[in-house]
Scaffold this motif. Structure first.
Motif, PDB file in Angstrom:
ATOM      1  N   THR A   1       0.846  -1.183   0.000  1.00 12.72           N
ATOM      2  CA  THR A   1       0.000   0.000   0.000  1.00 12.72           C
ATOM      3  C   THR A   1       0.876   1.224   0.000  1.00 12.72           C
ATOM      4  O   THR A   1       2.046   1.189   0.327  1.00 12.72           O
ATOM      5  CB  THR A   1      -0.917   0.038   1.252  1.00 12.72           C
ATOM      6  OG1 THR A   1      -0.101   0.100   2.404  1.00 12.72           O
ATOM      7  CG2 THR A   1      -1.810  -1.187   1.314  1.00 12.72           C
ATOM      8  N   SER A   2       0.287   2.349  -0.393  1.00 11.56           N
ATOM      9  CA  SER A   2       1.016   3.607  -0.361  1.00 11.56           C
ATOM     10  C   SER A   2       0.003   4.722  -0.374  1.00 11.56           C
ATOM     11  O   SER A   2      -1.157   4.528  -0.669  1.00 11.56           O
ATOM     12  CB  SER A   2       1.945   3.734  -1.569  1.00 11.56           C
ATOM     13  OG  SER A   2       1.205   3.968  -2.724  1.00 11.56           O
ATOM     14  N   SER A   3       0.456   5.917  -0.078  1.00 13.35           N
ATOM     15  CA  SER A   3      -0.424   7.065  -0.238  1.00 13.35           C
ATOM     16  C   SER A   3      -0.689   7.298  -1.700  1.00 13.35           C
ATOM     17  O   SER A   3       0.101   6.932  -2.563  1.00 13.35           O
ATOM     18  CB  SER A   3       0.226   8.313   0.379  1.00 13.35           C
ATOM     19  OG  SER A   3       1.357   8.675  -0.354  1.00 13.35           O
TER      20      SER A   3
ATOM     21  N   GLY B   1       1.936   9.721  -3.497  1.00 17.66           N
ATOM     22  CA  GLY B   1       3.337   9.632  -3.100  1.00 17.66           C
ATOM     23  C   GLY B   1       4.255   9.748  -4.282  1.00 17.66           C
ATOM     24  O   GLY B   1       3.880   9.559  -5.420  1.00 17.66           O
TER      25      GLY B   1
ATOM     26  N   GLU C   1      -3.801  15.043  -1.604  1.00 12.94           N
ATOM     27  CA  GLU C   1      -3.138  13.939  -0.914  1.00 12.94           C
ATOM     28  C   GLU C   1      -3.989  13.384   0.216  1.00 12.94           C
ATOM     29  O   GLU C   1      -3.964  12.181   0.503  1.00 12.94           O
ATOM     30  CB  GLU C   1      -1.787  14.413  -0.379  1.00 12.94           C
ATOM     31  CG  GLU C   1      -0.922  13.286   0.166  1.00 12.94           C
ATOM     32  CD  GLU C   1       0.456  13.768   0.560  1.00 12.94           C
ATOM     33  OE1 GLU C   1       1.201  12.965   1.156  1.00 12.94           O
ATOM     34  OE2 GLU C   1       0.784  14.930   0.261  1.00 12.94           O
ATOM     35  N   ARG C   2      -4.789  14.231   0.871  1.00 18.87           N
ATOM     36  CA  ARG C   2      -5.582  13.779   2.017  1.00 18.87           C
ATOM     37  C   ARG C   2      -6.589  12.709   1.613  1.00 18.87           C
ATOM     38  O   ARG C   2      -6.698  11.657   2.264  1.00 18.87           O
ATOM     39  CB  ARG C   2      -6.326  14.968   2.632  1.00 18.87           C
ATOM     40  CG  ARG C   2      -7.170  14.576   3.852  1.00 18.87           C
ATOM     41  CD  ARG C   2      -8.086  15.709   4.265  1.00 18.87           C
ATOM     42  NE  ARG C   2      -9.050  16.026   3.222  1.00 18.87           N
ATOM     43  CZ  ARG C   2     -10.168  15.314   3.009  1.00 18.87           C
ATOM     44  NH1 ARG C   2     -10.433  14.233   3.732  1.00 18.87           N
ATOM     45  NH2 ARG C   2     -10.999  15.675   2.051  1.00 18.87           N
TER      46      ARG C   2
ATOM     47  N   ARG D   1      -4.911   9.352   0.867  1.00 16.95           N
ATOM     48  CA  ARG D   1      -4.557   8.596   2.065  1.00 16.95           C
ATOM     49  C   ARG D   1      -5.793   8.016   2.732  1.00 16.95           C
ATOM     50  O   ARG D   1      -5.783   6.883   3.235  1.00 16.95           O
ATOM     51  CB  ARG D   1      -3.803   9.489   3.046  1.00 16.95           C
ATOM     52  CG  ARG D   1      -2.368   9.800   2.643  1.00 16.95           C
ATOM     53  CD  ARG D   1      -1.570  10.281   3.846  1.00 16.95           C
ATOM     54  NE  ARG D   1      -2.217  11.431   4.490  1.00 16.95           N
ATOM     55  CZ  ARG D   1      -1.912  12.701   4.247  1.00 16.95           C
ATOM     56  NH1 ARG D   1      -0.967  12.982   3.360  1.00 16.95           N
ATOM     57  NH2 ARG D   1      -2.526  13.679   4.863  1.00 16.95           N
TER      58      ARG D   1
ATOM     59  N   SER E   1      -6.269   4.098   3.504  1.00 19.70           N
ATOM     60  CA  SER E   1      -6.407   3.704   4.907  1.00 19.70           C
ATOM     61  C   SER E   1      -7.703   2.937   5.138  1.00 19.70           C
ATOM     62  O   SER E   1      -7.754   1.995   5.933  1.00 19.70           O
ATOM     63  CB  SER E   1      -6.373   4.940   5.814  1.00 19.70           C
ATOM     64  OG  SER E   1      -5.126   5.594   5.721  1.00 19.70           O
TER      65      SER E   1
ATOM     66  N   GLN F   1      -7.322  -0.641   3.775  1.00 20.92           N
ATOM     67  CA  GLN F   1      -6.147  -1.373   4.271  1.00 20.92           C
ATOM     68  C   GLN F   1      -6.504  -2.650   5.029  1.00 20.92           C
ATOM     69  O   GLN F   1      -5.931  -3.716   4.767  1.00 20.92           O
ATOM     70  CB  GLN F   1      -5.317  -0.443   5.165  1.00 20.92           C
ATOM     71  CG  GLN F   1      -4.108  -1.096   5.814  1.00 20.92           C
ATOM     72  CD  GLN F   1      -2.990  -1.370   4.837  1.00 20.92           C
ATOM     73  OE1 GLN F   1      -2.753  -0.564   3.957  1.00 20.92           O
ATOM     74  NE2 GLN F   1      -2.334  -2.503   4.963  1.00 20.92           N
TER      75      GLN F   1
END
Length: 894
Positions: free
Chosen positions: A3-5, A8, A560-561, A564, A568, A571
């Motif tokens: 996983t990643s933002s 990113g 970006e928020r 994420r 999340s 996940q």
């Protein structure tokens, strides 16, 4: 778990996915642009120019190494990728090689020159092109080391392996003129856009432009370097002026750029190196192959403008009918050559206007990767052995007759088994007295007769161009033969002759009045069937015969928020990066190199990207037009997907309320329509599915059928709320269709919903045609028609722009409905819909007639019978026209 933002950073290598397919699609796009525009305009590549750092003149420039003249320059953006642009620049750019250009060693001008075109007349066929590159030395860091790009060796594409060097010019920018085949130019352009194009000397390419040339470069061989070149190149030289004959254009003074003084004087050491190089080349010349080899260009020092050495290993040859395999992405793989489709337009096609129309026509219908299209000039028709690799000869004739010796050549070609398609009466300008007539066409399979409308000429020419053949009439209009097939005894060849105006240009360009425009548009699909049938008689493979391959997905957040927040939320449900559902499994990964093959059951999704790689979706345009609080702030984009509707099941109950996911595709192979219908979504259509939440007990939750009306109205408002576009005749047809007037469907909506924790989770699926004129109609057709009728210049609209605006409208209309109920929404809806006062029948075509009044409180259609009683009705689920065969639901008294 991988996983990643969402936004990113990633290395260049992480941007590369499915390298072969991406480069192949990009190369095909470049070659298509070259075929469509290359004869009269330049295809150019450059870095995106930053606002505030350049003048208005610079924005429109192609290259400062090109000449200036009287014509203004016009550039059209074809696409952007990785901070770079592909443009079409009108008129075609021109380089004067007599102005401080120096020829590379080995590009001599004698009759034995390996670089001269075997037939000067064929240079217009775009088998090969002259390419100008602006390049700069790499900059140095604080320690004085060169800042070289870090690209994996296996990804590097070397210019030297794809082109033949012709001339160079010192200074900044450093100019390089090369020659390349059309196929290799596609590879060069694709590599530049991908950021993997490399010069052997370490120079960094700033810009690439297709050009014409005049003048001669300075030669360093067999003369004093202080002495100008003694004589011009012969006409067969690679430096003779290209046949397009464009006049030069003028750039404003603000666009001029100061360049370093250019030197013509060379050091004695440099001259000795050149002489040694020339002797070495002379010794090797007898044993070198004519296959395309590598070209090594090296600079002794980045600071020395003059120290340029070249080692030429082989050279390409360009002949009409001998081209590299455009279906292969491998350099030098020319063993398999696709058959040619040749276009002959006669001596009176002085500006190639009919040839351009023919190119558009063929590329629209033929499978792009299976045929190569060339312009067969009148002089080539008699001199070239063009018939050897010709699959089809298309004759697009004007008023001037075909010369007898050329006509005999064409007849012999057919008698030897060739195929010829003759289109007569095709117009490039509006006819003086146009009329739309009915054509009756007999299809190749079975006895079916297809009727369609097309432009007709008042005095059609005769069809006896090829006498002594056996003629079969395929189509008639008012008793006159308008399409016929001619064959010759003992030959498998055939001639199809047509007098029908198949609308090779969009109808609005030929017919400015709305009624004729509408008639022609309504017959588009039937005309397309006829064209496919005619091409099928030649055994040609058409463009619609194969579905595109599925592609990976990209998860893109407007900030970006939200990126994420999405990652999340899912996940806890990931299993080795996989998120499964009933329909398919999504494999999330931040590493593009690790993605697997895309299948209908597995969709790899790349995270951590700022924009999708490959494809045609411009995420920046989408973001720039989106103004919602939450809807559509996370995009799951796939270039080709079966359907966007099934992508939500695995995550829509998991993501938080402030994350509004929209799935967008460029093409869909199994688009879902109402009643289980399937729909193939072509390029140019806006296709998306949007997740919305409707809490139980809210106004809309009690009237959920209104959601499809809200979505349909949002699409219409997305266009008609733009300043200047309020008169576009976009309408709503109950219950879920978007229409041009009451004539033709432009798109539709489907809504699926489920509930969890007192919330309806609805997926709105929407598709509407923005920019694909065929085989039906698109929104930009209406924009062009409006501009034609009102002498306006409204810009054409884009898919990204209208998807974002439609999402804005959906959020706004839902919010208003939830606050104030249906009253205000219905005012908007009725202003755009088609049905007020319409007469329809209940149950079946012979059922009782009723009058449409509007929508009832639940969103169903409200009708009044002849006794004045109101009824709520719904479609029966089987009828194509949703206002026929209406089923009675309940009765209401006035």
């Amino acid at each position: 778990m991988a996983t990643s933002s969402l936004n990113g950073s990633s290395s260049d290598s992480e941007h590369q996915i499915d390298t072969d397919s991406v480069q192949f699609r990009q190369k095909a796009k470049v070659m298509n642009a070259l075929r469509c525009h290359g004869a009269r305009a330049s295809i150019a590549f450059r870095k995106i120019l930053q606002e505030g750092t350049i003048s208005e003149g610079d924005k429109m420039r192609a290259s400062f190494l090109c000449e200036t003249g009287e014509q203004p320059i016009i550039s059209q953006l074809l696409g952007e990728k990785r901070g770079k642009q592909m443009l079409v620049v009108h008129p075609k750019q021109q380089v004067d090689l007599s102005k401080d250009w120096t020829s590379f060693i080995g590009t001599t001008t004698t009759s034995a020159s390996p670089y001269r075109d075997p037939d000067p007349a064929s240079s217009s066929s775009l088998d090969s092109v002259f390419v100008l590159l602006e390049a700069f030395p790499p900059k140095k860091d604080r320690q004085g080391r060169l800042n070289l790009r870090k690209v994996a060796r296996e990804r590097v594409v070397k210019l030297s392996g794809l082109t033949t060097p012709l001339a160079w010019k010192s200074g900044e920018p450093f100019g390089i003129l090369v020659q390349a085949s059309a196929n290799n130019f596609g590879l060069v352009g694709s590599a530049y856009l991908e950021g993997v194009l490399e010069l052997d000397d370490g120079l960094l390419v700033e810009q690439i432009v297709c050009v014409d040339t005049i003048g001669e470069p300075f030669s360093l061989i067999n003369q004093d370097p202080k002495t100008p070149s003694p004589s011009p190149f012969p006409s067969a030289s690679p430096f003779h002026r290209s046949p397009s004959g464009n006049s030069l254009f003028q750039r404003s003074g603000s666009s001029q750029k100061d360049v370093k003084p250019l030197r013509r004087k060379h050091s004695q050491e440099f001259i000795k190196k050149l002489e040694e190089q020339q002797r070495r080349l002379s010794r090797k010349s007898s044993s070198e192959s004519s296959d395309l080899g590598s070209i090594s260009v090296e600079m002794a020092s980045p600071g020395l403008d003059d120290e340029v050495l070249v080692d030429i290993k082989g050279h390409p040859k360009f002949h009409l009918g001998e081209v590299e395999d455009v279906s292969s992405g491998d350099v030098g793989n020319g063993s398999q050559k696709p058959p040619n489709v040749l276009v002959y337009t006669g001596n009176d096609d002085v500006d190639d206007s009919r040839y351009k129309i023919a190119m558009t026509f063929l590329e629209k219908f033929l499978h792009r990767d299976r045929y190569v299209i060339y312009h067969l000039k009148p002089e080539q028709a008699l001199a070239h052995p063009w018939a050897d690799n010709c699959m089809l000869l298309l004759l697009l004739m004007g008023t001037e007759p075909i010369p007898d010796n050329t006509l005999k050549k064409f007849t012999d070609y057919v008698k030897s088994g060739g195929f010829l398609f003759l289109l007569k009466g095709q117009s490039t300008t509006p006819p003086k007295n146009p009329s739309v007539c009915t054509i009756e066409y007999s299809k190749a399979l079975g006895d079916e007769v297809l009727s369609f409308r097309a432009m007709c000429l008042e005095d059609p020419p005769t069809m006896d161009l090829f006498p002594n053949g056996q003629v079969k009439v395929l189509a008639e209009s008012q008793g006159n033969a308008v399409v016929a097939e001619t064959s010759f005894e003992g030959s498998t060849g055939k001639i199809l002759s047509s007098l029908v105006q198949f609308q090779l240009l969009s109808p609005e360009n030929l017919v400015p009045d709305t009624e004729a425009f509408t008639e022609l548009k309504q017959s588009n699909e039937a005309r397309h069937q006829v064209i496919f049938d005619l091409l099928g008689r030649f055994g040609l493979k058409c463009a619609t015969s194969e579905l595109p391959e599925l592609t990976v997905g990209y998860l893109l957040g407007v900030n970006e928020r939200v990126g994420r927040a999405f990652m999340s939320a899912i996940q806890p449900s990931l299993n080795d990066g996989q998120l499964a559902s009933r329909f398919l499994t999504m494999q999330f990964s931040s590493d593009p190199r690790g993605v697997g093959k895309v299948t209908p059951d597995l969709l790899p999704v790349i995270t951590g990207q700022r924009s999708p790689q490959g494809g045609s979706f411009d995420f920046e345009v989408y973001k720039g037009n989106l103004s919602t609080k939450s809807l559509g702030n996370v995009v799951l984009y796939t270039e080709v997907v079966p359907t966007t509707m099934t992508l939500f099941e695995s995550f829509m109950f998991k993501v938080p309320e402030d994350v509004g996911v929209v799935t967008i595709a460029t093409r869909m192979t199994q688009g879902k329509g109402r009643g289980g219908n399937k729909w193939l979504g072509p390029i140019g259509c806006a296709m998306f599915s949007l997740h919305v939440r409707i809490p139980f007990g809210s106004e809309l939750a009690d009237k959920l059928p209104f959601l499809q009306h809200i979505a349909s109205a949002a699409v219409v408002e997305a266009v008609r709320s733009i300043e200047g576009y309020q008169d576009m005749d976009l309408r709503l047809k109950w219950p879920n269709d978007i229409y041009y007037s009451d004539k033709m469907k432009l798109g539709g909506v489907i809504v699926n919903s489920s509930s969890l924790d007192n919330v309806f989770h609805a997926i709105i699926g929407c598709g509407f045609n923005v920019d694909n004129s065929d085989p039906t109609i698109c929104i930009n057709d209406l924009v062009r028609l409006h501009n034609k009728q009102t002498n306006s210049d409204l810009p054409l609209l884009t898919v990204e722009q209208l998807i974002a605006r439609a999402v804005n409208q959906i959020e706004s209309l839902i919010g208003g409905f939830q606050r104030e109920g249906p009253k205000l929404f219905l005012e908007t809806y009725y202003r755009r819909w088609l049905h007020s006062g319409c007469k329809v029948r209940l149950e079946n075509e012979s059922g009782p007639e009723v009058t449409v009044e509007g929508l009832d409180k639940s969103g169903f259609l409200l009708v009044r019978d002849q006794e004045g009683v109101l009824h709520s009705v719904q479609p029966d689920g089987n009828s194509f026209d949703m206002t026929k065969n209406l089923v009675l639901m309940k009765e209401r008294t006035q």
